[in-house]
Design a protein around this motif. Sequence first.
Motif, PDB file in Angstrom:
ATOM      1  N   GLY A   1      23.409  -3.553  13.178  1.00  0.00           N
ATOM      2  CA  GLY A   1      24.415  -2.808  12.426  1.00  0.00           C
ATOM      3  C   GLY A   1      23.846  -1.952  11.302  1.00  0.00           C
ATOM      4  N   GLN A   2      22.529  -1.914  11.150  1.00  0.00           N
ATOM      5  CA  GLN A   2      21.909  -1.108  10.091  1.00  0.00           C
ATOM      6  C   GLN A   2      21.051  -0.012  10.725  1.00  0.00           C
ATOM      7  N   PRO A   3      21.188   1.237  10.243  1.00  0.00           N
ATOM      8  CA  PRO A   3      20.340   2.304  10.777  1.00  0.00           C
ATOM      9  C   PRO A   3      18.895   2.147  10.288  1.00  0.00           C
ATOM     10  N   MET A   4      17.959   2.092  11.245  1.00  0.00           N
ATOM     11  CA  MET A   4      16.535   1.955  10.941  1.00  0.00           C
ATOM     12  C   MET A   4      15.811   3.187  11.481  1.00  0.00           C
ATOM     13  N   VAL A   5      14.622   3.472  10.915  1.00  0.00           N
ATOM     14  CA  VAL A   5      13.840   4.617  11.365  1.00  0.00           C
ATOM     15  C   VAL A   5      12.350   4.286  11.350  1.00  0.00           C
ATOM     16  N   TYR A   6      11.601   5.117  12.050  1.00  0.00           N
ATOM     17  CA  TYR A   6      10.146   5.116  11.963  1.00  0.00           C
ATOM     18  C   TYR A   6       9.756   6.290  11.068  1.00  0.00           C
ATOM     19  N   GLY A   7       8.852   6.039  10.146  1.00  0.00           N
ATOM     20  CA  GLY A   7       8.281   7.097   9.325  1.00  0.00           C
ATOM     21  C   GLY A   7       6.872   7.346   9.814  1.00  0.00           C
ATOM     22  N   TYR A   8       6.609   8.537  10.297  1.00  0.00           N
ATOM     23  CA  TYR A   8       5.306   8.870  10.847  1.00  0.00           C
ATOM     24  C   TYR A   8       4.354   9.221   9.708  1.00  0.00           C
ATOM     25  N   LEU A   9       3.213   8.526   9.668  1.00  0.00           N
ATOM     26  CA  LEU A   9       2.282   8.616   8.552  1.00  0.00           C
ATOM     27  C   LEU A   9       1.454   9.896   8.611  1.00  0.00           C
ATOM     28  N   ALA A  10       1.279  10.502   7.447  1.00  0.00           N
ATOM     29  CA  ALA A  10       0.407  11.672   7.347  1.00  0.00           C
ATOM     30  C   ALA A  10      -1.035  11.216   7.508  1.00  0.00           C
ATOM     31  N   PRO A  11      -1.875  12.015   8.152  1.00  0.00           N
ATOM     32  CA  PRO A  11      -3.271  11.628   8.294  1.00  0.00           C
ATOM     33  C   PRO A  11      -3.924  11.501   6.921  1.00  0.00           C
ATOM     34  N   ALA A  12      -4.721  10.464   6.751  1.00  0.00           N
ATOM     35  CA  ALA A  12      -5.398  10.248   5.476  1.00  0.00           C
ATOM     36  C   ALA A  12      -6.486  11.301   5.296  1.00  0.00           C
ATOM     37  N   ALA A  13      -6.648  11.777   4.057  1.00  0.00           N
ATOM     38  CA  ALA A  13      -7.694  12.750   3.748  1.00  0.00           C
ATOM     39  C   ALA A  13      -8.958  12.017   3.320  1.00  0.00           C
ATOM     40  N   CYS A  14     -10.085  12.559   3.710  1.00  0.00           N
ATOM     41  CA  CYS A  14     -11.396  12.018   3.341  1.00  0.00           C
ATOM     42  C   CYS A  14     -11.570  12.137   1.827  1.00  0.00           C
ATOM     43  N   VAL A  15     -11.983  11.059   1.163  1.00  0.00           N
ATOM     44  CA  VAL A  15     -12.161  11.087  -0.287  1.00  0.00           C
ATOM     45  C   VAL A  15     -13.430  11.830  -0.685  1.00  0.00           C
ATOM     46  N   ASN A  16     -14.277  12.154   0.274  1.00  0.00           N
ATOM     47  CA  ASN A  16     -15.518  12.865  -0.034  1.00  0.00           C
ATOM     48  C   ASN A  16     -15.358  14.378   0.139  1.00  0.00           C
TER      49      ASN A  16
ATOM     50  N   VAL B   1       0.859  -1.177   0.000  1.00  0.00           N
ATOM     51  CA  VAL B   1       0.000   0.000   0.000  1.00  0.00           C
ATOM     52  C   VAL B   1       0.898   1.231   0.000  1.00  0.00           C
ATOM     53  N   GLU B   2       0.471   2.269  -0.715  1.00  0.00           N
ATOM     54  CA  GLU B   2       1.237   3.510  -0.697  1.00  0.00           C
ATOM     55  C   GLU B   2       0.759   4.377   0.453  1.00  0.00           C
ATOM     56  N   GLU B   3       1.699   4.867   1.234  1.00  0.00           N
ATOM     57  CA  GLU B   3       1.423   5.763   2.346  1.00  0.00           C
ATOM     58  C   GLU B   3       2.265   7.013   2.158  1.00  0.00           C
ATOM     59  N   VAL B   4       1.905   8.079   2.853  1.00  0.00           N
ATOM     60  CA  VAL B   4       2.674   9.320   2.809  1.00  0.00           C
ATOM     61  C   VAL B   4       3.334   9.527   4.166  1.00  0.00           C
ATOM     62  N   ILE B   5       4.653   9.684   4.142  1.00  0.00           N
ATOM     63  CA  ILE B   5       5.433   9.928   5.359  1.00  0.00           C
ATOM     64  C   ILE B   5       5.447  11.429   5.615  1.00  0.00           C
ATOM     65  N   GLU B   6       4.989  11.807   6.805  1.00  0.00           N
ATOM     66  CA  GLU B   6       4.949  13.218   7.185  1.00  0.00           C
ATOM     67  C   GLU B   6       6.285  13.666   7.785  1.00  0.00           C
ATOM     68  N   ARG B   7       6.843  12.812   8.627  1.00  0.00           N
ATOM     69  CA  ARG B   7       8.147  13.104   9.247  1.00  0.00           C
ATOM     70  C   ARG B   7       8.843  11.795   9.576  1.00  0.00           C
ATOM     71  N   VAL B   8      10.153  11.879   9.763  1.00  0.00           N
ATOM     72  CA  VAL B   8      10.973  10.697  10.029  1.00  0.00           C
ATOM     73  C   VAL B   8      11.600  10.837  11.404  1.00  0.00           C
ATOM     74  N   GLY B   9      11.529   9.756  12.188  1.00  0.00           N
ATOM     75  CA  GLY B   9      12.125   9.750  13.521  1.00  0.00           C
ATOM     76  C   GLY B   9      13.640   9.616  13.468  1.00  0.00           C
ATOM     77  N   ALA B  10      14.265   9.700  14.610  1.00  0.00           N
ATOM     78  CA  ALA B  10      15.717   9.561  14.721  1.00  0.00           C
ATOM     79  C   ALA B  10      16.128   8.126  14.403  1.00  0.00           C
ATOM     80  N   PRO B  11      17.242   7.952  13.698  1.00  0.00           N
ATOM     81  CA  PRO B  11      17.696   6.590  13.386  1.00  0.00           C
ATOM     82  C   PRO B  11      18.158   5.841  14.632  1.00  0.00           C
ATOM     83  N   PHE B  12      17.969   4.518  14.600  1.00  0.00           N
ATOM     84  CA  PHE B  12      18.466   3.652  15.665  1.00  0.00           C
ATOM     85  C   PHE B  12      19.042   2.411  15.004  1.00  0.00           C
ATOM     86  N   ASP B  13      19.996   1.784  15.676  1.00  0.00           N
ATOM     87  CA  ASP B  13      20.749   0.674  15.110  1.00  0.00           C
ATOM     88  C   ASP B  13      20.059  -0.663  15.373  1.00  0.00           C
ATOM     89  N   VAL B  14      19.874  -1.441  14.307  1.00  0.00           N
ATOM     90  CA  VAL B  14      19.336  -2.796  14.421  1.00  0.00           C
ATOM     91  C   VAL B  14      20.264  -3.700  13.616  1.00  0.00           C
TER      92      VAL B  14
END
Length: 104
Positions: A54-69, A39-52
């Motif tokens: 040996g690889q830097p991983m992040v959380y991408g905070y999702l933009a609120p979905a807009a009503c299609v109506n 599914v395609e989502e829109v990332i509003e902002r990205v959290g600070a990287p953390f190591d898993v």
Amino acid sequence: MSATITFRKTKSGEWVAYGPAELIKPGPVVVSKKDGTTVEEVIERVGAPFDVGGQPMVYGYLAPAACVNCDQPGATHHRRDSSGIPGKVCDRCNREPWYMLSFA
């Protein structure tokens, strides 16, 4: 196996996109679901990287979905419009009868 972006729930209960830091940037991203679909989502902002492992991983905070109506944020209800087109609507539009909804 190539790196993918998946959904994950944070400690506070918020759903986010989770994956390698080089893949998650603000804007549209493709997220893999547990059932193998994407599914395609829109990332509003990205959290600070953390190591898993040996690889830097992040959380991408999702933009609120807009009503299609009405195009307002907060779309959480799955509905069909008067033509049978599926979409997500906000609380206000969810109170409307199906024949008053138009997603096209």
